[in-house]
Design a protein around this motif. Structure first.
Motif, short mmCIF file in Angstrom:
data_model
loop_
_atom_site.label_atom_id
_atom_site.label_comp_id
_atom_site.label_asym_id
_atom_site.label_seq_id
_atom_site.Cartn_x
_atom_site.Cartn_y
_atom_site.Cartn_z
N ARG A 123 0.84 -1.20 0.00
CA ARG A 123 0.00 0.00 0.00
C ARG A 123 0.87 1.25 0.00
NH1 ARG A 123 -5.26 -1.15 3.78
NH2 ARG A 123 -5.97 0.65 2.59
N VAL A 124 0.31 2.34 -0.46
CA VAL A 124 0.98 3.63 -0.37
C VAL A 124 1.10 4.01 1.09
CG1 VAL A 124 0.69 6.10 -0.81
CG2 VAL A 124 0.24 4.47 -2.63
N LEU A 125 2.27 4.51 1.50
CA LEU A 125 2.41 5.04 2.85
C LEU A 125 1.86 6.47 2.86
CD1 LEU A 125 4.21 2.57 3.26
CD2 LEU A 125 5.80 4.02 4.52
N SER A 126 1.14 6.80 3.92
CA SER A 126 0.54 8.13 4.00
C SER A 126 0.50 8.61 5.44
CB SER A 126 -0.87 8.13 3.40
OG SER A 126 -1.70 7.19 4.06
N HIS A 127 0.44 9.91 5.61
CA HIS A 127 0.43 10.52 6.94
C HIS A 127 -1.01 10.88 7.33
CE1 HIS A 127 1.06 13.72 10.01
NE2 HIS A 127 2.11 12.98 10.32
N LEU A 128 -1.36 10.53 8.56
CA LEU A 128 -2.66 10.91 9.11
C LEU A 128 -2.41 11.74 10.35
CD1 LEU A 128 -5.78 10.64 9.11
CD2 LEU A 128 -5.47 8.67 10.63
N ALA A 129 -2.95 12.94 10.37
CA ALA A 129 -2.83 13.82 11.53
C ALA A 129 -4.19 13.97 12.19
CB ALA A 129 -2.31 15.19 11.11
N SER A 130 -4.17 14.11 13.51
CA SER A 130 -5.39 14.37 14.26
C SER A 130 -5.18 15.60 15.12
CB SER A 130 -5.75 13.16 15.13
OG SER A 130 -6.95 13.39 15.84
N PHE A 131 -6.23 16.43 15.23
CA PHE A 131 -6.12 17.70 15.95
C PHE A 131 -7.23 17.82 16.99
CE2 PHE A 131 -4.09 18.23 11.90
CZ PHE A 131 -2.97 18.99 12.17
N GLU A 132 -6.81 18.15 18.20
CA GLU A 132 -7.76 18.51 19.26
C GLU A 132 -7.76 20.02 19.34
OE1 GLU A 132 -7.88 18.26 24.10
OE2 GLU A 132 -7.27 16.42 23.03
N VAL A 133 -8.84 20.63 18.89
CA VAL A 133 -8.93 22.09 18.79
C VAL A 133 -9.79 22.63 19.92
CG1 VAL A 133 -9.50 24.03 17.29
CG2 VAL A 133 -8.81 21.84 16.27
N PRO A 134 -9.27 23.53 20.74
CA PRO A 134 -10.07 24.09 21.84
C PRO A 134 -11.39 24.68 21.34
CG PRO A 134 -7.79 24.76 22.08
CD PRO A 134 -7.89 24.07 20.74
N GLY A 135 -12.48 24.32 21.99
CA GLY A 135 -13.79 24.83 21.61
C GLY A 135 -14.49 24.03 20.54
N PHE A 136 -13.77 23.05 19.97
CA PHE A 136 -14.38 22.22 18.93
C PHE A 136 -14.81 20.91 19.56
CE2 PHE A 136 -14.59 20.22 14.67
CZ PHE A 136 -15.25 21.24 14.01
N GLU A 137 -15.94 20.38 19.10
CA GLU A 137 -16.56 19.25 19.80
C GLU A 137 -16.02 17.89 19.42
OE1 GLU A 137 -18.92 19.70 15.99
OE2 GLU A 137 -17.93 21.04 17.45
N ARG A 138 -15.10 17.81 18.49
CA ARG A 138 -14.59 16.51 18.07
C ARG A 138 -13.17 16.63 17.53
NH1 ARG A 138 -17.76 18.46 13.91
NH2 ARG A 138 -16.92 18.29 11.78
N LEU A 139 -12.46 15.50 17.52
CA LEU A 139 -11.15 15.47 16.88
C LEU A 139 -11.31 15.62 15.38
CD1 LEU A 139 -9.29 12.55 18.70
CD2 LEU A 139 -9.03 15.00 19.11
N ILE A 140 -10.37 16.31 14.77
CA ILE A 140 -10.34 16.49 13.31
C ILE A 140 -9.16 15.69 12.77
CG2 ILE A 140 -9.93 18.15 11.45
CD1 ILE A 140 -11.15 20.29 13.26
N PHE A 141 -9.40 14.91 11.73
CA PHE A 141 -8.34 14.13 11.09
C PHE A 141 -8.05 14.72 9.71
CE2 PHE A 141 -10.05 11.28 14.23
CZ PHE A 141 -8.95 10.57 14.69
N ILE A 142 -6.75 14.82 9.38
CA ILE A 142 -6.33 15.39 8.10
C ILE A 142 -5.31 14.46 7.45
CG2 ILE A 142 -5.15 17.31 6.95
CD1 ILE A 142 -6.18 19.15 9.14
#
Length: 312
Positions: A123-142
Motif C-alpha cells: 500500500r501507499v504510505l501516507s500521513h494521518l494527523a489528528s487535531f484537538e482544537v479548543p472549543g471544537f466538539e470533536r477530533l479532526i483528522f487530516i
C-alpha cells in the motif's frame, strides 16, 4: 462513534487493554524522544526497545533521570544500521510501533521501505494527523499533510482508503470525509475539484469503501452546518466531516500549522500503510503531541494505560 479529545482515547485504551504497547525506537539518542518514552512508561501507555549508541544513551538518560533498566537497549551506534535493527524488532514481533529518533528521515524511511527487511505491505504510505482544537466538539483528522507531496488521483484514492480503514479500526462507523478544495464547484480549470468529484464517485461506486465521501468541498462547508444552509448545499458530510483529504502536502501542512499556532490545537500524527503504525513527529512537536501520537498508534490494539494525557 467519534472522539472528542486525546484523553478520551487514553481512557478507552485503558478500558480495553490487556498488555502494554511496545515501541521500537530507531537511533534513540534523542533527548525529547527519551523523555517521551520515559513518560509513556510512567503512565503505563508504552514500553520501548531503544536501538542506538548505548554509551550515549546512558549519558543522556543520566542527565534526564531516566532509568534505562526499564527498557531493552540494543547497542548500535550507526543511525542507519540502528534504523534497520529497529525495523527487525518489528518484524520479529517484539514491538507494535516504530518511532524515529536521531536519524535523518530519508535514512529512517529507507529502512521502512527496504524490499527485503522493511515493513512494506504493497500500500501507499501516507500521513494521518489528528487535531484537538479548543472549543471544537470533536477530533479532526487530516490526510496527507506530511508525506506525499503532490499525489495523483490514484494515490489520493489509496491515501483516503488508508485513513478510512484506520478510522474504522478505532471505532468510527462510516466516517464522513470532505475532499477539500477552494470551493464546491467542479471546474476544469481547477484540477483539484475534478479529482475531488472523481473520488466522490469512486466512493459511490464502491471503489473506496467504508466512508461517506463528498467533494469538492470548502473548509467552511466541511466544518460548519450553517455555512451549508447559507450556501443551500445538502450533504451528509457538510458540517460533520471527521476526515479531511487535502489536495497537496502544502495545503495539509499550512492547515495543520494554522490549527496549532492560531487555534492552539494539539496535534498527533502517524504514518499508515506499513505493517505497523509509524511515529515520525516534527522536531517542534511538544511532549503532549508525541504522547498523543503514541495514543493514536496504540488505540487499534489491546494495550494498557491509566493516566493523565498531559505530562506534569
Amino acid at each position: 462513534m467519534g472522539y472528542k479529545c486525546f484523553q478520551e482515547i487514553l481512557d478507552i485504551i485503558h478500558q480495553q487493554a490487556s498488555k502494554k504497547f511496545t515501541i521500537s525506537v530507531a537511533s534513540a539518542c534523542d533527548g525529547e524522544v527519551l523523555e517521551t518514552v520515559k513518560y509513556a512508561d510512567e503512565i503505563g501507555l508504552a514500553s520501548a526497545i531503544l536501538v542506538g549508541d548505548k554509551k550515549e544513551l546512558e549519558k543522556m538518560a543520566g542527565e534526564r533521570n531516566i532509568h534505562l533498566d526499564r527498557f531493552q537497549v540494543i547497542d548500535e551506534p550507526d543511525p542507519i544500521k540502528a534504523s534497520m535493527e529497529a525495523v527487525r524488532q518489528i518484524r520479529a514481533g517484539n514491538a507494535n510501533c516504530l518511532m524515529k529518533g536521531m536519524v535523518n528521515t530519508s535514512d529512517f524511511m529507507r529502512a521502512v521501505l527496504d524490499k527485503i527487511e522493511g515493513l512494506r505491505t504493497g500500500r501507499v504510505l501516507s500521513h494521518l494527523a489528528s487535531f484537538e482544537v479548543p472549543g471544537f466538539e470533536r477530533l479532526i483528522f487530516i490526510t496527507d499533510g506530511g508525506l506525499n507531496i503532490h499525489p495523483s488521483l490514484e494515490e489520493k484514492k489509496e491515501i483516503l482508503q488508508n485513513a478510512v480503514d484506520y478510522l474504522i479500526r478505532i471505532g468510527y462507523q462510516m466516517p464522513k470525509v470532505a475532499v477539500l478544495s477552494a470551493n464546491e464547484a467542479v471546474n476544469p480549470k481547477q484540477p483539484v475539484t475534478m479529482e475531488a468529484a472523481a473520488l466522490k464517485q469512486m466512493a459511490e461506486h464502491g471503489e473506496i469503501t467504508g466512508a461517506l465521501v463528498d467533494g469538492p468541498m470548502s473548509l467552511d462547508l466541511a466544518l460548519d452546518q450553517e455555512a451549508a444552509v447559507h450556501k443551500k448545499i445538502v450533504s451528509p458530510v457538510a458540517g460533520q466531516a471527521d476526515l479531511f483529504l487535502v489536495p497537496t502536502i502544502e495545503v495539509g501542512n499550512i492547515l495543520g500549522k494554522s490549527l496549532i499556532y492560531c487555534g492552539k490545537a494539539v496535534m498527533a500524527g502517524i504514518i499508515l500503510g506499513a505493517q505497523v503504525p509509524i511515529i515520525l513527529t516534527s522536531r517542534a512537536a511538544t511532549m503532549e503531541m508525541k504522547i498523543a501520537s503514541l495514543a493514536l498508534a496504540a488505540l487499534p490494539g489491546t494495550q494498557s494505560t491509566k493516566a493523565s494525557f498531559k505530562p506534569q
